[in-house]
Design an enzyme around this catalytic site. Structure first.
Site, PDB file in Angstrom:
ATOM      1  N   LYS A  52     -35.350 -33.248  68.324  1.00  0.00           N
ATOM      2  CA  LYS A  52     -34.038 -32.784  68.796  1.00  0.00           C
ATOM      3  C   LYS A  52     -34.033 -32.371  70.268  1.00  0.00           C
ATOM      4  O   LYS A  52     -32.986 -32.335  70.900  1.00  0.00           O
ATOM      5  CB  LYS A  52     -33.520 -31.653  67.923  1.00  0.00           C
ATOM      6  CG  LYS A  52     -33.109 -32.120  66.540  1.00  0.00           C
ATOM      7  CD  LYS A  52     -31.692 -31.741  66.231  1.00  0.00           C
ATOM      8  CE  LYS A  52     -31.179 -32.312  64.928  1.00  0.00           C
ATOM      9  NZ  LYS A  52     -32.096 -32.252  63.810  1.00  0.00           N
ATOM     10  N   SER A 101     -28.699 -23.495  62.576  1.00  0.00           N
ATOM     11  CA  SER A 101     -29.742 -22.544  62.192  1.00  0.00           C
ATOM     12  C   SER A 101     -31.086 -23.247  62.287  1.00  0.00           C
ATOM     13  O   SER A 101     -32.113 -22.702  61.958  1.00  0.00           O
ATOM     14  CB  SER A 101     -29.507 -22.065  60.764  1.00  0.00           C
ATOM     15  OG  SER A 101     -29.397 -23.182  59.912  1.00  0.00           O
ATOM     16  N   GLU A 155     -32.795 -40.899  53.285  1.00  0.00           N
ATOM     17  CA  GLU A 155     -32.220 -39.567  53.152  1.00  0.00           C
ATOM     18  C   GLU A 155     -32.632 -38.948  51.819  1.00  0.00           C
ATOM     19  O   GLU A 155     -33.170 -39.634  50.948  1.00  0.00           O
ATOM     20  CB  GLU A 155     -30.695 -39.598  53.355  1.00  0.00           C
ATOM     21  CG  GLU A 155     -29.921 -40.455  52.412  1.00  0.00           C
ATOM     22  CD  GLU A 155     -28.439 -40.585  52.808  1.00  0.00           C
ATOM     23  OE1 GLU A 155     -27.961 -39.904  53.726  1.00  0.00           O
ATOM     24  OE2 GLU A 155     -27.757 -41.386  52.149  1.00  0.00           O
ATOM     25  N   GLY A 198     -28.860 -35.761  48.768  1.00  0.00           N
ATOM     26  CA  GLY A 198     -27.907 -35.835  49.881  1.00  0.00           C
ATOM     27  C   GLY A 198     -27.748 -37.268  50.344  1.00  0.00           C
ATOM     28  O   GLY A 198     -28.042 -37.602  51.490  1.00  0.00           O
ATOM     29  N   ASP A 255     -25.272 -39.143  51.090  1.00  0.00           N
ATOM     30  CA  ASP A 255     -23.921 -39.448  51.602  1.00  0.00           C
ATOM     31  C   ASP A 255     -23.887 -40.726  52.444  1.00  0.00           C
ATOM     32  O   ASP A 255     -22.930 -41.496  52.374  1.00  0.00           O
ATOM     33  CB  ASP A 255     -23.373 -38.275  52.419  1.00  0.00           C
ATOM     34  CG  ASP A 255     -24.271 -37.917  53.577  1.00  0.00           C
ATOM     35  OD1 ASP A 255     -25.354 -37.353  53.331  1.00  0.00           O
ATOM     36  OD2 ASP A 255     -23.928 -38.239  54.731  1.00  0.00           O
ATOM     37  N   SER A 270     -40.258 -36.795  62.006  1.00  0.00           N
ATOM     38  CA  SER A 270     -39.230 -36.204  62.866  1.00  0.00           C
ATOM     39  C   SER A 270     -39.470 -34.762  63.290  1.00  0.00           C
ATOM     40  O   SER A 270     -38.945 -34.331  64.320  1.00  0.00           O
ATOM     41  CB  SER A 270     -37.858 -36.325  62.196  1.00  0.00           C
ATOM     42  OG  SER A 270     -37.856 -35.650  60.956  1.00  0.00           O
TER      43      SER A 270
HETATM   44  C1  LIG Z   1     -32.023 -32.894  62.661  1.00  0.00           C
HETATM   45  C2  LIG Z   1     -33.214 -33.415  61.982  1.00  0.00           C
HETATM   46  C3  LIG Z   1     -33.168 -34.601  61.233  1.00  0.00           C
HETATM   47  C4  LIG Z   1     -31.892 -35.398  61.028  1.00  0.00           C
HETATM   48  O1  LIG Z   1     -31.437 -35.936  62.238  1.00  0.00           O
HETATM   49  P1  LIG Z   1     -29.968 -36.568  62.393  1.00  0.00           P
HETATM   50  O2  LIG Z   1     -29.858 -36.960  63.802  1.00  0.00           O
HETATM   51  O3  LIG Z   1     -28.984 -35.475  62.005  1.00  0.00           O
HETATM   52  O4  LIG Z   1     -29.883 -37.700  61.435  1.00  0.00           O
HETATM   53  C5  LIG Z   1     -34.342 -35.059  60.673  1.00  0.00           C
HETATM   54  N1  LIG Z   1     -35.510 -34.392  60.809  1.00  0.00           N
HETATM   55  C6  LIG Z   1     -35.594 -33.248  61.517  1.00  0.00           C
HETATM   56  C7  LIG Z   1     -36.913 -32.570  61.620  1.00  0.00           C
HETATM   57  C8  LIG Z   1     -34.449 -32.725  62.132  1.00  0.00           C
HETATM   58  O5  LIG Z   1     -34.538 -31.583  62.843  1.00  0.00           O
END
Ligand SMILES: *Cc1c(COP(=O)(O)O)cnc(C)c1O
Length: 339
Positions: free
Chosen positions: A57, A82, A213, A217, A219, A324
């Site tokens: 992010k 959060s 996903e 969830g 969606d 991620s």
């Molecule tokens: C925010 C986040 C996601 C999902 O990312 P999107 O861009 O909302 O699809 C996945 N893994 C982690 C660790 C995140 O912080």
């Protein structure tokens, strides 16, 4: 009717990469013989749990804030979150000298609250504003603060600069491993997969991009089937970074155009994958960070093994997997992997 153009292009992702150069970490690409043996594929894990703030992010947040006008910079940024987006905005704002206001629920995990305040420390005008998620409407709080103080709202996924920033993760992965056959990416609101799909198809048109996903969830899977954005109740899953109720107005058309399909995994599969990362690869990965890997590597994962999905066979394929994030409270982590 010709479809409207997608919100971002490969050029936008490349411009984001130039802004992030020397600021974001160029995260490593990890490999594991055990994972390769288990799947018959060659897996390349892009380690965004090792990114600044512990998740991808930072890429999108910094790319968005770096494009503020002088007036926007003086007034400041506001975000509600959060989770990892809060920390990403707070750190990016401090690096750029921009005041940040982060609206968080009163019952947010203390570690996340402390981390966000830590990134804001010493930054005049920066603060965390707490609200009661049962009695107050955070959107209303955000709108009032933004109007009173002239703040610019940066949402966690549905914004072209955020999407382009997230796409730099795939851009780097394809620079390091150019001949990937497939790329597997987790999906919350879809900012990460939208940016990554644009980068991947731009650099390597034949690649297939899969989304993953949480089962609770699903969606985005439902939205693809219906051809329109489906809203669900906040899902119950340990993948707290993907507890979104719907994908975005900007992210969904990109997913429709460039993603082959969205699959789901359950919490047990996520826990087994967290254990695999810890035990075999010595990596601390949060539950949401395991979504893509679980789909490919878990014995019950929808992409694991030959013939599981429309005759899809991973054997011999070169598959990129975005890991991620790695932000998980240590007590919770021990409970999950020990249980
Ligand atoms: C925010 C986040 C996601 C999902 O990312 P999107 O861009 O909302 O699809 C996945 N893994 C982690 C660790 C995140 O912080």
């Amino acid at each position: 009717m010709t479809p409207s153009p997608l919100a971002i292009t490969l050029d936008d992702v490349q411009a984001a990469a130039a802004r992030l150069a020397g600021v974001a970490h160029r995260t490593p690409v990890l490999t594991s013989h055990t994972a390769n043996d288990r799947t018959g594929a060659q897996l390349f894990f892009k380690g965004e749990h090792l990114q600044r703030i512990g998740a991808f992010k930072f890429r999108g947040a910094y790319n968005a804030l770096a494009q503020f006008s002088p007036a926007q910079r003086r007034a400041g940024v506001i975000a509600f979150s959060s989770g990892n987006h809060a920390q990403a905005i707070a750190l990016s704002a401090r690096l750029l000298g921009i005041p940040s206001v982060i609206v968080m629920p009163q019952d947010a995990p203390p570690a996340k609250l402390a981390a966000t305040r830590g990134y804001q420390a010493g930054q005049a005008g920066s603060e965390v504003i707490l609200y009661d998620r049962y009695t107050e409407d955070r959107e209303a709080i955000g709108r009032r603060l933004a109007a009173e103080r002239g703040l610019t709202l940066i949402p966690p996924y549905d914004h072209p600069h955020v999407m382009a920033g997230q796409g730099t993760a795939a851009l780097e992965l394809l620079q390091d491993v150019p001949d990937l056959d497939a790329l597997v990416v987790c999906v919350g609101g879809g900012g990460l997969i939208a940016g990554c799909a644009v980068a991947a198809h731009g650099l390597r048109p034949g690649i297939t991009v899969w989304g993953v996903e949480p089962e609770a969830g699903d969606d985005t899977q439902q939205s693809l089937a219906r051809g329109e954005i489906v809203h669900i109740d906040t899902p119950r899953t340990i993948a707290d970074g993907a507890q979104t109720q719907h994908s975005g107005q900007l992210t969904f058309p990109v997913i429709q155009a460039l993603v082959r399909g969205v699959l789901t995994v359950n919490d047990d599969q996520l826990v087994r994958t967290m254990r695999f990362f810890a035990e075999r690869m010595k990596q601390v990965v949060e539950p949401t960070g395991c979504l893509a890997a679980a789909a490919v590597m878990d014995p019950d994962g929808p992409l694991c093994g030959p013939g599981t999905l429309a005759g899809l066979d991973w054997r011999g394929q070169r598959v990129g997997i975005i890991v991620s994030g790695g932000n998980v409270d240590l007590g919770r982590y021990a409970q999950l992997i020990g249980g």
